[in-house]
Scaffold this active site. Structure first.
Site, PDB file in Angstrom:
ATOM      1  CG  HIS A  62       3.899  -3.946  -3.185  1.00  0.00           C
ATOM      2  ND1 HIS A  62       5.098  -4.075  -3.860  1.00  0.00           N
ATOM      3  CD2 HIS A  62       3.170  -3.052  -3.898  1.00  0.00           C
ATOM      4  CE1 HIS A  62       5.101  -3.280  -4.919  1.00  0.00           C
ATOM      5  NE2 HIS A  62       3.931  -2.648  -4.974  1.00  0.00           N
ATOM      6  CG  LEU A  63       1.430 -10.679  -0.897  1.00  0.00           C
ATOM      7  CD1 LEU A  63       1.338 -12.138  -1.319  1.00  0.00           C
ATOM      8  CD2 LEU A  63       0.224 -10.295  -0.050  1.00  0.00           C
ATOM      9  NE  ARG A  64       5.433  -3.512   1.581  1.00  0.00           N
ATOM     10  CZ  ARG A  64       5.602  -2.717   0.526  1.00  0.00           C
ATOM     11  NH1 ARG A  64       6.377  -3.098  -0.483  1.00  0.00           N
ATOM     12  NH2 ARG A  64       5.023  -1.535   0.481  1.00  0.00           N
ATOM     13  CG  ASN A  94       8.613  -4.114  -4.063  1.00  0.00           C
ATOM     14  OD1 ASN A  94       7.717  -4.942  -3.957  1.00  0.00           O
ATOM     15  ND2 ASN A  94       8.413  -2.826  -3.863  1.00  0.00           N
ATOM     16  CG  ASP A 152       5.638  -2.188  -8.841  1.00  0.00           C
ATOM     17  OD1 ASP A 152       5.204  -1.404  -9.691  1.00  0.00           O
ATOM     18  OD2 ASP A 152       5.369  -2.098  -7.632  1.00  0.00           O
ATOM     19  CG  HIS A 180       7.436   1.613 -11.208  1.00  0.00           C
ATOM     20  ND1 HIS A 180       6.805   1.632  -9.981  1.00  0.00           N
ATOM     21  CD2 HIS A 180       8.105   2.782 -11.290  1.00  0.00           C
ATOM     22  CE1 HIS A 180       7.082   2.772  -9.364  1.00  0.00           C
ATOM     23  NE2 HIS A 180       7.871   3.487 -10.142  1.00  0.00           N
ATOM     24  CG  HIS A 233       1.422   2.184 -10.493  1.00  0.00           C
ATOM     25  ND1 HIS A 233       2.332   2.781 -11.327  1.00  0.00           N
ATOM     26  CD2 HIS A 233       2.137   1.411  -9.644  1.00  0.00           C
ATOM     27  CE1 HIS A 233       3.537   2.380 -10.993  1.00  0.00           C
ATOM     28  NE2 HIS A 233       3.466   1.549  -9.988  1.00  0.00           N
ATOM     29  CG  ASP A 306       0.830   0.057  -6.084  1.00  0.00           C
ATOM     30  OD1 ASP A 306       1.539  -0.815  -5.517  1.00  0.00           O
ATOM     31  OD2 ASP A 306       1.298   1.138  -6.493  1.00  0.00           O
ATOM     32  CG  HIS A 310       4.907   1.430   3.678  1.00  0.00           C
ATOM     33  ND1 HIS A 310       6.112   0.852   3.346  1.00  0.00           N
ATOM     34  CD2 HIS A 310       4.397   1.911   2.510  1.00  0.00           C
ATOM     35  CE1 HIS A 310       6.323   0.984   2.036  1.00  0.00           C
ATOM     36  NE2 HIS A 310       5.287   1.614   1.506  1.00  0.00           N
TER      37      HIS A 310
HETATM   38  O1  DOR Z   1       3.447   3.733  -3.591  1.00  0.00           O
HETATM   39  C1  DOR Z   1       4.093   2.776  -3.964  1.00  0.00           C
HETATM   40  N1  DOR Z   1       4.536   1.852  -3.096  1.00  0.00           N
HETATM   41  N2  DOR Z   1       4.392   2.653  -5.277  1.00  0.00           N
HETATM   42  C2  DOR Z   1       5.236   1.713  -5.731  1.00  0.00           C
HETATM   43  O2  DOR Z   1       5.467   1.671  -6.907  1.00  0.00           O
HETATM   44  C3  DOR Z   1       5.881   0.777  -4.782  1.00  0.00           C
HETATM   45  C4  DOR Z   1       5.100   0.638  -3.559  1.00  0.00           C
HETATM   46  C5  DOR Z   1       5.844  -0.041  -2.427  1.00  0.00           C
HETATM   47  O3  DOR Z   1       6.462  -1.095  -2.664  1.00  0.00           O
HETATM   48  O4  DOR Z   1       5.770   0.440  -1.292  1.00  0.00           O
END
Ligand code: DOR
Length: 433
Positions: A62-64, A94, A152, A180, A233, A306, A310
């Site tokens: 996830h590069l956000r 996402n 995902d 997922h 995962h 994965d 955050h």
């Molecule tokens: O722990 C997770 N974080 N599982 C996921 O499937 C999504 C991911 C996120 O985008 O933070």
């Protein structure tokens, strides 16, 4: 620019190679591998005592960016990948907006090219805006070069819609649907695995069957639609059993496992609190055992992190409100070397197979091998380097990990992408941490 890597132990399962070789890089590609290469005009790098591998490829990152640049950016996330010895990542969609149009695919590709730290393959959404209401622009995403599709972070809950999407993608050569697998009606509100720890804490929990029931659905729908399915995962022993069944039937199914699901159990919440809150949740010691065994035998094909960054404040908000996710790019390789390879649970060649060769094969990428002519994407390891996991040293904007303080032996010391040295001795060139 020519570079000659001299005297390292080259491990490339794609060529059944494991021995001391020189490796010549020219114009961004592997030009030659031989016991001795005389390359007078090349920059010579002595890698005696080091291990040279095809670069690690992480299919679940996830590069956000765009939308959540406070958690991670494409530049910081790809620098983190390079720091972790990873030369290519698949970027999950996402984001906000999600990667559901060709314009968004180009945005991610261009940002990644500007940053220049590793290769990035954008994953397209299955449903428009990841809303689960109608299919995304699958044809135009495919024409824009997308080969992996996923919502995902959440599943396409409506089986009728999921089936429609799978059937739409089935005729497209090279497509992989990354599932997922989660039955939301069973997982809703859950903070951790349903078991002894959730009972002790009296907290709402996610039963293992929330995953297995969805894995079964996803396998059956994909197999009847005739599309290649990749299970993201996996966390439960039951899912591994279903995977074995599906493969036994000859269905085109693959699966991945993360380091945190291999090494941590639901007990980790007692020690690390929200740092160990992840989706799917950490399960039991028996699940870990079965996942490791499935990885060893190749039943589970792929390792992926994965990486789910955050902000510290979000994670500090407490177990109930903290978002799910662990920053995994910079810990994966030391953890896997320490927890599996050094303990004789996984051969080094099998680690390379699961974290480089198979990911490249699955998405039809050019890496995954050091065969002459291949892009010069390489990871160099020092198997003796020892230390402890220190999140303060991360290039990721996210520092959240339950592995802080874990001792390791073995880590990446050089990352080369397209013949360019991106990371040396933990330092990524061209970015401050
Ligand atoms: O722990 C997770 N974080 N599982 C996921 O499937 C999504 C991911 C996120 O985008 O933070």
């Amino acid at each position: 620019m020519k570079i000659c890597l001299k005297g390292g132990r080259v491990v490339d399962p794609a060529q059944l190679l494991d021995g001391q070789y020189d490796l010549l890089i020219e114009d961004g590609r592997v030009a030659a591998i031989a016991p001795q290469i005389a390359a007078d005009s090349a920059r010579i790098i002595d890698l005696t005592g080091r291990v040279v591998l095809p670069g690690f490829i992480d299919l679940h990152v996830h590069l956000r960016e765009p939308g959540f640049e406070g958690k991670e950016t494409i530049a910081s996330g790809t620098a983190a990948a390079a720091a972790g010895g990873i030369t290519a990542v698949a970027a999950m969609p996402n984001t906000e907006p999600p990667i559901d149009t060709p314009a968004m695919v180009r945005f991610v590709e261009e940002k990644a090219a500007q940053a220049g730290f590793c290769r990035v393959y954008p994953v397209g959404t299955l449903s428009r805006r990841r809303g689960g209401g109608e299919p995304a622009e699958l044809d135009s995403l495919y024409r824009a070069g997308v080969r992996a599709f996923s919502d995902d972070g959440s599943p396409v809950a409506d089986s009728r819609l999921f089936r429609k999407i799978l059937r739409q993608l089935a005729p497209c050569p090279g497509v992989v649907v990354i599932a997922h697998s989660e039955e939301l009606s069973l997982s809703a509100g859950g903070l951790l695995h349903e078991g002894a720890v959730s009972k002790k804490l009296g907290l709402p929990a996610v039963p293992a069957v929330a995953e297995t029931v969805a894995v079964a659905r996803d396998i059956l729908l994909a197999a009847t639609a005739g599309v290649r399915l990749h299970l993201a995962h996996l966390s439960t022993a039951g899912s591994v059993e279903l995977l074995a069944w599906a493969k036994g039937r000859g269905f085109p199914v693959t699966a991945e496992v993360t380091p945190h699901h291999l090494f941590l159990t639901d007990e980790e919440i007692l020690r690390s609190g929200a740092q160990a809150k992840v989706n799917p949740p950490l399960r039991t010691a028996e699940d870990c055992r079965v996942l490791i065994e499935a990885l060893r035998t190749g039943l589970i094909d792929i390792i992926a992190t994965d990486h789910a960054p955050h902000q510290a404040a979000e994670k500090a908000a407490g177990l109930e409100t903290a978002p799910c996710g662990i920053a995994g790019l910079e810990t994966a390789v030391p953890l896997l070397l320490t927890g599996l390879v050094n303990r004789g649970k996984l051969a080094l060649a099998d680690l390379v197979r699961a974290f480089s060769c198979r990911p490249a094969e699955l998405l039809g990428l050019k890496g995954g091998t050091l065969r002459p002519g291949s892009p010069a994407d390489l990871t160099v390891l020092d198997l003796e380097a020892a230390g402890t996991i220190d999140p303060k040293k991360f290039y990721s904007l996210a520092r959240q990990t339950p592995f802080a303080g874990w001792p390791y032996r073995g880590r990446p010391v050089m990352t080369i992408v397209g013949g360019r040295i991106i990371m040396e001795q933990g330092v990524v060139h061209g970015i401050e941490r």
